[in-house]
Design a protein around this motif. Structure first.
Motif: not given
Length: 272
Positions: A21-26, A148-150, A212-220, A244-252
């Protein structure tokens, strides 16, 4: 072994809850987050008040170690690579580094930019307002999915009128990227007033944006930022900035758990 029906729903919910349930926060820039209140002062914490993640990755160079998520868990194989461009084009080169790694926020020091706020310090590219330059980053090792990238993007060393344009999309790990590609989405932050504008609270479109960004397996995941003048004038700031940037998976995870519950309940009704 067949699992009894009355255990199916708790079992499924437990499996879903196991998703992070965590985000990646930069946190870009030279100033580390040093207190609990600052750790929770961010666009995503404002947009989702129930979110309590507090661990930030300090970024002033390419990551040589795996990133952590907002709970402090190491994300095996997930790395960050900074990029920039040296021309007025739209391609972010991962072999280039931003020219400015020490934005300290000398003009904006109150409200959401007080203390060691992740929105106050940052990095940028270019040597003056007349230079249109991109600053960006690439994240590799993410799982396939929607994110979602904040992004907070502001030159906190001045109070000029300008915009920051944020582009994000999927790409090839280790490859330079052109933000004008069809796979890229964008958001705009408009600083339309002078001193004190949009400093008391995080407001989408005024001091951060979400892409918002959609990634397939192996994409950056690729993100690039550049500046520009506001429609009604102003001195402008053509350089790109990253605070700053926060990377959050959707749906939460909470939404995913509810969805799983609905599917299982529907299946149980059909079997009766």
């Amino acid at each position: 072994m067949k699992i009894p029906r009355f255990l199916l729903i708790p079992f499924a919910l437990g499996a879903t809850a196991g998703l992070s349930s965590a985000a990646i926060m930069l946190d870009f820039g030279p100033t580390a987050v040093t207190d609990g209140a600052t750790e929770l002062n961010s666009p995503y914490h404002t947009a989702n008040p129930s979110f309590t993640g507090s661990e930030w990755n300090g970024i002033t160079a390419d990551s040589t170690a795996d990133l952590i998520d907002s709970s402090g868990t190491t994300l095996n194989g997930v790395r960050a690579n900074l990029g920039a461009n040296s021309t007025t084009g739209t391609t972010v080169a991962l072999t280039a580094n931003p020219s400015g790694l020490g934005l300290t926020g000398t003009a904006l020091t109150s409200g959401i930019y007080s203390g060691t706020s992740v929105g106050r310090d940052g990095i940028f590219n270019g040597s003056g307002a007349g230079n249109a330059r991109f600053v960006g980053f690439q994240i590799t090792g993410l799982a396939a999915g929607t994110y979602d990238i904040y992004v907070a993007s502001r030159n906190t060393n001045n109070n000029e009128n300008y915009v920051q344009r944020v582009y994000a999309g999927a790409g090839v790990a280790g490859a330079n990227f052109d933000v004008t590609g069809a796979a890229y989405s964008s958001g705009v932050i408009t600083y339309a007033n002078t001193s004190g504008y949009a400093t008391s609270a995080w407001v989408a479109g005024q001091n951060y944006t979400v892409v918002r960004v959609d990634l397939t397996e192996g994409q950056a995941l690729n993100v690039g930022v550049t500046g520009g003048t506001v429609p009604d004038g102003g001195s402008g700031e053509l350089r790109g900035f990253l605070n700053s940037a926060q990377i959050v998976a959707v749906p939460e995870p909470t939404a995913a758990a509810l969805s799983a519950l609905g599917v299982l309940a529907f299946g149980l009704r059909r079997r009766r």
